[in-house]
Design a protein around this motif. Structure first.
Motif, PDB file in Angstrom:
ATOM      1  N   LEU A   1       1.564  -1.005   0.070  1.00  0.00           N
ATOM      2  CA  LEU A   1      -0.424  -0.204  -0.091  1.00  0.00           C
ATOM      3  C   LEU A   1       1.346   1.077   0.218  1.00  0.00           C
ATOM      4  N   PRO A   2       1.420   2.104  -1.396  1.00  0.00           N
ATOM      5  CA  PRO A   2       1.588   3.151  -1.188  1.00  0.00           C
ATOM      6  C   PRO A   2       0.777   4.199  -0.729  1.00  0.00           C
ATOM      7  N   GLY A   3       1.992   6.040  -0.379  1.00  0.00           N
ATOM      8  CA  GLY A   3       1.248   6.250   0.441  1.00  0.00           C
ATOM      9  C   GLY A   3       0.757   7.471  -0.463  1.00  0.00           C
ATOM     10  N   GLY A   4       0.723   8.900  -0.522  1.00  0.00           N
ATOM     11  CA  GLY A   4       0.387   9.567  -0.799  1.00  0.00           C
ATOM     12  C   GLY A   4      -0.906  10.185  -0.278  1.00  0.00           C
ATOM     13  N   VAL A   5      -1.502  11.121   0.288  1.00  0.00           N
ATOM     14  CA  VAL A   5      -2.323  11.628   0.692  1.00  0.00           C
ATOM     15  C   VAL A   5      -3.792  11.165   0.007  1.00  0.00           C
ATOM     16  N   ALA A   6      -3.683  11.901  -1.135  1.00  0.00           N
ATOM     17  CA  ALA A   6      -4.690  11.548  -2.010  1.00  0.00           C
ATOM     18  C   ALA A   6      -5.503  10.296  -1.632  1.00  0.00           C
ATOM     19  N   ASN A   7      -4.412   9.481  -2.142  1.00  0.00           N
ATOM     20  CA  ASN A   7      -4.721   7.640  -2.438  1.00  0.00           C
ATOM     21  C   ASN A   7      -4.745   6.733  -1.655  1.00  0.00           C
ATOM     22  N   PRO A   8      -4.329   6.819  -0.235  1.00  0.00           N
ATOM     23  CA  PRO A   8      -5.368   6.261   0.442  1.00  0.00           C
ATOM     24  C   PRO A   8      -6.625   6.765   0.918  1.00  0.00           C
ATOM     25  N   ASP A   9      -6.610   7.895   0.943  1.00  0.00           N
ATOM     26  CA  ASP A   9      -8.402   9.140   1.318  1.00  0.00           C
ATOM     27  C   ASP A   9      -9.282   8.398   0.466  1.00  0.00           C
ATOM     28  N   ALA A  10      -8.551   8.000  -0.744  1.00  0.00           N
ATOM     29  CA  ALA A  10      -9.689   7.646  -2.153  1.00  0.00           C
ATOM     30  C   ALA A  10     -10.293   5.626  -1.562  1.00  0.00           C
ATOM     31  N   LEU A  11      -8.979   5.716  -1.258  1.00  0.00           N
ATOM     32  CA  LEU A  11      -8.943   4.151  -1.359  1.00  0.00           C
ATOM     33  C   LEU A  11     -10.124   3.554  -0.179  1.00  0.00           C
ATOM     34  N   ARG A  12     -10.186   4.335   1.331  1.00  0.00           N
ATOM     35  CA  ARG A  12     -11.074   4.381   2.311  1.00  0.00           C
ATOM     36  C   ARG A  12     -11.953   4.101   1.866  1.00  0.00           C
ATOM     37  N   LEU A  13     -12.737   4.938   1.090  1.00  0.00           N
ATOM     38  CA  LEU A  13     -13.912   5.484   0.772  1.00  0.00           C
ATOM     39  C   LEU A  13     -14.386   4.474  -0.260  1.00  0.00           C
ATOM     40  N   ASP A  14     -13.332   2.840  -1.757  1.00  0.00           N
ATOM     41  CA  ASP A  14     -14.196   2.351  -2.435  1.00  0.00           C
ATOM     42  C   ASP A  14     -14.150   0.932  -1.178  1.00  0.00           C
ATOM     43  N   ALA A  15     -15.477   0.578  -1.083  1.00  0.00           N
ATOM     44  CA  ALA A  15     -15.451  -0.807  -0.006  1.00  0.00           C
ATOM     45  C   ALA A  15     -14.987  -2.337  -0.553  1.00  0.00           C
ATOM     46  N   ALA A  16     -15.263  -2.206  -1.865  1.00  0.00           N
ATOM     47  CA  ALA A  16     -14.110  -3.311  -2.534  1.00  0.00           C
ATOM     48  C   ALA A  16     -12.402  -2.886  -2.422  1.00  0.00           C
ATOM     49  N   ALA A  17     -12.545  -2.421  -2.680  1.00  0.00           N
ATOM     50  CA  ALA A  17     -10.688  -1.793  -1.481  1.00  0.00           C
ATOM     51  C   ALA A  17      -9.952  -2.227  -0.018  1.00  0.00           C
ATOM     52  N   VAL A  18     -11.208  -1.604   0.418  1.00  0.00           N
ATOM     53  CA  VAL A  18     -11.088  -1.881   2.102  1.00  0.00           C
ATOM     54  C   VAL A  18     -11.146  -3.398   2.116  1.00  0.00           C
ATOM     55  N   ALA A  19     -12.576  -4.229   1.317  1.00  0.00           N
ATOM     56  CA  ALA A  19     -12.162  -5.766   1.557  1.00  0.00           C
ATOM     57  C   ALA A  19     -11.083  -6.147   1.445  1.00  0.00           C
ATOM     58  N   LEU A  20     -10.707  -6.094   0.356  1.00  0.00           N
ATOM     59  CA  LEU A  20      -9.347  -6.509  -0.450  1.00  0.00           C
ATOM     60  C   LEU A  20      -7.934  -6.568   0.873  1.00  0.00           C
ATOM     61  N   VAL A  21      -8.018  -5.103   1.051  1.00  0.00           N
ATOM     62  CA  VAL A  21      -7.609  -4.982   2.208  1.00  0.00           C
ATOM     63  C   VAL A  21      -7.133  -5.963   3.549  1.00  0.00           C
TER      64      VAL A  21
END
Length: 182
Positions: free
Chosen positions: A74-94
């Motif tokens: 999981l690379p960083g950058g401020v906007a990257n994880p902020d957007a991922l955390r709003l995607d239910a499928a991405a969060v479930a995968l993590v």
């Protein structure tokens, strides 16, 4: 034996070096790197706040299966994880990756996605300092160190920690997540 590593990113806001340096470390160690994102097409990396290169998506989150991979980055950058955390499928995968026992490596702001996944209770980790309250509120123990390995979870604070981060990632791929903490 070659391993397959998923790099999960949103469509933009990815800190370039936090994607490209671990990616290259995985390739240099003889493993395969796969760029996974919620949407097909290309993703936009950044050098802090300035646009950098675009990279093609190899696989969408909808088509990604934990059993097809040996580790997750999981690379960083401020906007990257902020957007991922709003995607239910991405969060479930993590969440599924972390609970599978496979190595999960998160740097800088990337632990925001781990917070959203609800997998930090009782875990020790580091991140960019502004995330420490979020991590503590999620039940994690935050510490200010260049590298923290807690079982299968590998975390670092910032681009300056990439040598340690990449080393721990490759070590986990070669010898398992527990070996990286030894």
């Amino acid at each position: 034996m070659s391993k397959k590593v998923a790099f999960l990113v949103a469509s933009e806001g990815i800190e370039r070096v936090e994607l490209t340096e671990p990616w290259q470390a995985v390739l240099d160690a003889g493993h395969e790197a796969v760029l996974v994102s919620p949407k097909p097409g290309e993703v936009q990396t950044f050098d802090h706040l300035d646009k950098a290169e675009k990279r093609p998506v190899d696989l969408t989150v909808a088509d990604a299966k934990v059993d097809d991979f040996d580790a997750l980055v999981l690379p960083g950058g401020v906007a990257n994880p902020d957007a991922l955390r709003l995607d239910a499928a991405a969060v479930a995968l993590v969440r599924e990756f972390l609970t599978s026992g496979r190595p999960v490596a998160a740097i800088c702001h990337a632990p925001w996605t781990l917070v959203e996944a609800g997998v930090l209770s009782g875990r020790r980790l580091t991140s960019w300092p502004s995330l420490q309250t979020d991590i503590r509120n999620a039940g994690g123990e935050w510490t200010d160190e260049p590298l923290v390995v807690d079982g299968n979870l590998i975390t670092s604070r910032k681009p300056g920690d990439l040598p340690q981060f990449c080393g721990a990632l490759v070590e986990a791929l070669e010898h398992g997540a527990a070996a990286a903490s030894a």
